[in-house]
Design a protein around this motif. Structure first.
Motif, PDB file in Angstrom:
ATOM      1  N   ASP A 117      79.655  75.880 -33.860  1.00  0.00           N
ATOM      2  CA  ASP A 117      80.520  74.922 -33.187  1.00  0.00           C
ATOM      3  C   ASP A 117      80.182  74.897 -31.696  1.00  0.00           C
ATOM      4  N   SER A 136      81.886  74.190 -29.234  1.00  0.00           N
ATOM      5  CA  SER A 136      82.947  74.677 -28.346  1.00  0.00           C
ATOM      6  C   SER A 136      83.060  76.193 -28.354  1.00  0.00           C
ATOM      7  N   THR A 177      89.173  68.083 -29.524  1.00  0.00           N
ATOM      8  CA  THR A 177      87.728  68.013 -29.754  1.00  0.00           C
ATOM      9  C   THR A 177      87.189  66.625 -29.433  1.00  0.00           C
ATOM     10  N   ARG A 178      88.055  65.619 -29.424  1.00  0.00           N
ATOM     11  CA  ARG A 178      87.623  64.257 -29.071  1.00  0.00           C
ATOM     12  C   ARG A 178      87.673  64.037 -27.562  1.00  0.00           C
ATOM     13  N   ASP A 218      81.567  61.127 -26.952  1.00  0.00           N
ATOM     14  CA  ASP A 218      81.142  61.571 -28.273  1.00  0.00           C
ATOM     15  C   ASP A 218      81.376  63.072 -28.396  1.00  0.00           C
ATOM     16  N   GLU A 219      80.673  63.710 -29.315  1.00  0.00           N
ATOM     17  CA  GLU A 219      80.870  65.137 -29.520  1.00  0.00           C
ATOM     18  C   GLU A 219      80.342  65.948 -28.340  1.00  0.00           C
ATOM     19  N   ARG A 251      75.728  70.586 -26.999  1.00  0.00           N
ATOM     20  CA  ARG A 251      75.516  72.016 -27.228  1.00  0.00           C
ATOM     21  C   ARG A 251      74.866  72.663 -26.015  1.00  0.00           C
TER      22      ARG A 251
END
Length: 316
Positions: free
Chosen positions: A268, A270, A18-19, A255-256, A259
């Motif tokens: 989420d 992802s 996720t990073r 970063d994240e 969306r």
């Protein structure tokens, strides 16, 4: 994080992918001291490279199966939204597999969302404008319906414990650690708020992209996208559009994950969109269901056909 009164263990199911880590792999030498983190880093490197390759080559979406169906209530079972077995790639490039059909109970979901007052903002008139043309064909569209989306999310499930040294704030002789992680999944049915005729809340088409406004006007972007979608367009224009799609197709954020238009703030980023559901309602507040019919749109998702399927479709 799990713990027990008889054993001591700490474990996190947070996925390092996720990073979006860079490709950094461990290097070993004779006599070097190793710990668990070194082996985790080794796994993360290989998993991350595979995920990057899948994400770049295929994108995110449905690889096979995952048809969503409505199953009415019967004498032997409750009303359900069923997702058939299948395989998908999430927006981080991770494979998500449903080895067998999975179900969401409609009435239990409805009661929970009604208690949170989430259904009123997902209640629309003429909801047929929010689904694909294929889903509209040959069916009677409701005049009013609650719109909800089905998402498939990657999840890691700890499996099995084995004796290990205590870690964290534990001092125990009977400590154990998780010995296996199973790549699993979660299903979510999410009410869709704030949909409009221009903001349908659906995934972008594969290859869709935008250039910075100082490089391309809105008219130029629309013309380029039209050339990509039109097999009868000028061959040179289509070739140029394809080249631009490749040259501007690299995305990586430290970063994240950003969306997509299909993701609400509670979903989420992802997760994979796999279907849209219309649940007919009466014009009342709070929302009251009208009959037991539910319309499922399986065709607004992103499809990732295999090479064999594409070869047959193109006549090779």
């Amino acid at each position: 994080m799990t713990s027990s009164t008889n054993t001591a263990t700490t474990f996190s199911t947070a996925d390092p992918l996720t990073r979006q880590p860079l490709g950094e792999r461990p290097v070993y030498a004779t006599g070097m001291l190793l710990d668990a983190q070194d082996f985790l880093d080794e796994q993360t490197y290989h998993r991350g490279q595979l995920a990057r390759a899948l994400g770049a080559v295929a994108g995110s979406g449905t690889l096979a199966g995952l048809r969503v169906q409505h199953r009415p209530e019967t004498a032997t079972g409750p009303e359900e939204i069923q997702v058939n077995a299948g395989l998908a790639v999430d927006r981080l490039g991770r494979l998500i597999e449903l080895p067998r059909p999975a179900c969401l109970r409609v009435q239990r979901w409805w009661d929970a969302e009604a208690a949170r007052s989430n259904l009123q903002q997902a209640d629309y008139t003429t909801p047929g404008r929010f689904i694909s043309a294929r889903a509209q064909a040959g069916v009677e569209l409701p005049a009013r319906a609650v719109v909800a989306d089905v998402f498939l999310r990657f999840a890691a499930c700890p499996r099995g414990l084995t004796p290990a040294f205590a870690s964290g704030p534990f001092d125990a002789l009977n400590a154990v650690g998780v010995s296996r992680l199973r790549d699993a999944y979660e299903l979510h049915l999410v009410p869709r708020r704030n949909l409009t005729d221009t903001g349908l809340g659906l995934p972008l088409r594969a290859g869709a992209f935008t250039l910075p406004v100082d490089q391309e006007t809105a008219e130029e972007a629309l013309a380029r996208e039209a050339a990509m979608d039109n097999p009868a367009a000028d061959a040179a224009a289509r070739r140029a559009a394809l080249q631009d799609a490749v040259l501007n197709g690299y995305h990586r954020t430290a970063d994240e994950l950003p969306r997509g238009p299909e993701h609400t703030p509670t979903v989420d980023a992802s997760a994979v969109f796999i279907a849209r559901v219309l649940i007919p309602v009466e014009p009342a507040d709070p929302a009251v269901r009208r009959g037991s019919a539910v319309l499922v749109d399986n065709h607004s998702r992103r499809f990732l056909p295999g090479l064999g399927v594409l070869a047959r479709w193109t006549g090779l």
